[in-house]
Design an enzyme around this catalytic site. Sequence first.
Site, mmCIF file in Angstrom:
data_model
loop_
_atom_site.group_PDB
_atom_site.id
_atom_site.type_symbol
_atom_site.label_atom_id
_atom_site.label_comp_id
_atom_site.label_asym_id
_atom_site.label_seq_id
_atom_site.Cartn_x
_atom_site.Cartn_y
_atom_site.Cartn_z
ATOM 1 N N ASP A 24 0.784 -1.252 0.000
ATOM 2 C CA ASP A 24 0.000 0.000 0.000
ATOM 3 C C ASP A 24 0.811 1.295 0.000
ATOM 4 O OD1 ASP A 24 -1.520 -2.134 0.860
ATOM 5 O OD2 ASP A 24 -2.050 -1.252 2.781
ATOM 6 N N GLU A 198 -10.325 -2.640 4.044
ATOM 7 C CA GLU A 198 -9.010 -2.146 4.456
ATOM 8 C C GLU A 198 -8.802 -0.766 3.850
ATOM 9 O OE1 GLU A 198 -6.206 -5.971 5.152
ATOM 10 O OE2 GLU A 198 -6.430 -5.489 3.042
HETATM 11 C C1 FRU Z 1 -3.716 -3.723 2.872
HETATM 12 C C2 FRU Z 1 -3.076 -4.118 4.180
HETATM 13 C C3 FRU Z 1 -3.480 -3.156 5.271
HETATM 14 C C4 FRU Z 1 -2.338 -3.262 6.238
HETATM 15 C C5 FRU Z 1 -1.147 -3.471 5.330
HETATM 16 C C6 FRU Z 1 -0.082 -4.358 5.895
HETATM 17 O O1 FRU Z 1 -3.052 -4.192 1.742
HETATM 18 O O2 FRU Z 1 -3.446 -5.455 4.496
HETATM 19 O O3 FRU Z 1 -4.732 -3.421 5.842
HETATM 20 O O4 FRU Z 1 -2.203 -2.112 7.020
HETATM 21 O O5 FRU Z 1 -1.656 -4.041 4.135
HETATM 22 O O6 FRU Z 1 1.044 -4.414 5.058
#
Ligand code: FRU
Length: 494
Positions: A24, A198
């Site tokens: 992300d 998310e």
């Molecule tokens: C989304 C996620 C988020 C988390 C991060 C961990 O892709 O699963 O929810 O904060 O990646 O790397």
Amino acid sequence: TDTTYRQAFRPQYHFSPRANWINDPNGLVYFDGEYHLFYQYNPYGSRWGHMTWGHAISRDLVHWKELPPAIPEEGSTMIFSGSCVVDKNNTSGFGQNGVIPMVAVYTAHQTNRQSQHIAYSLDRGRTWTKYIANPVIDLNKKDFRDPKVFWHEPTQRWVMVVLLPAEKKALFYQSPNLKQWTKSGEFTAADSPATIWECPDLVEVPVDGTLERKWLLMLSMGGGAPAGGSGMQYYLGRFDGKSFVSELKPGDVRYVDWGKDYYAAITFNNLPVRGNRGAISIGWMNNWQYANDLPTAPFRGAMTLPRELRLVKLQNSGTPARYELRQRPIQELKPLLGAPFRWTGTDVAQLNEQLHTAGSSLPTDTYLLTLELEPKQISPGVRVQLRKNSQDETEATAIGYDPVRQQLFLDRSRSGQTGFSKDFPGRFTAPLKPQNGRVTLQVWVDRSSVEIFANDGQVTMTNQIFPGPSATGITFFGDGLRSVIIQPIEGIWR
Ligand code: FRU
């Protein structure tokens, strides 16, 4: 291992890290002439793990410079996704000697606990100090993550949107100083097809041709997206600083992107004021189904092009106005475009002949293809084979428009390397109607991706591809095509 940007699958005008894993985008923020792109990063390898905030900066949102990691994992506490603000009035008190602090708000991830933490930087995001009194919000939960924080001018408060992923619940908090947070509201949606939520984003966006603005709530869907696996949906509505209320009719499910590789997109905080410019987002060009298996090395993962987000208001007499998201590639990309090949006509055989003649003057693997179609209900429609292999003629990525089903499609079943995951090959579609009898497609082709913006950003479709080195051809089929422009794209890495 080759850490340069000269590899076959290396994005030439999208951000990818020199080496290692990314997911992300985090903490997108503008400050003092620099756009900051932080991101989920593993400093130790090219699979997910040891989550740390990696860091890159840009002066134009297009050319990026990778900096050393910003916020490192600490012991067994990983630094998960979150956001970043510029605390101009030093509400946090982290500023010293008149220096404005940047404050990052992120999820600290431990085996059985996720809580919200803050850290600050007094040197334009280069080095960070974790707040000694962390966490700032702890609900004693295993899953509680991905805070998006921004300044809400009308209430003179910081606002946080943060998720209970499995309950598909967005929680809203307010704070005067980024340290003390008070819960002010919740949002859930019974109609969401997502498995979990998310990476929320909440931002006010302008409505084209009006003085109106509306709030856009974007949510990443851990599963249940239209192309399979992870994707994104959005809601539109009101936000009073305390809680978001959707104005969409229940069951009116809206997707941000229809491809397989668009996730965790968030928008920039603190953008310089420029006219009535919309919000700007960047996403992670990937899908959790196979993100750890992509056939690239020593890096794994790339970002999408930045998009400007706006709304349109569609008025049909007698019915209430319908608001829709429009996503357009940012104007800053224009300087990358080279001298165009142009064609207008109706006969694709003649077009293919001209392409053949143009030969080596045409771009091969990084270009923008702009198509105008006049689809007839009964015709076979238009199909284009991109990244077509001159040796193995069956290898190509097909895109096109089906006028009978009124669908945009991309088929990557034979796009090159597809066997690394059973979930990778496939044909993906999006509903798309002609506007005044026309369909326009903007197709951004890079070494390992195709991003389609249809009808001026009404529908977008983002997909990765991994074609062989001789997959440089392009061939057109069908009918209904009216014009073609092909512009080479200059790479951003030196
Ligand atoms: C989304 C996620 C988020 C988390 C991060 C961990 O892709 O699963 O929810 O904060 O990646 O790397």
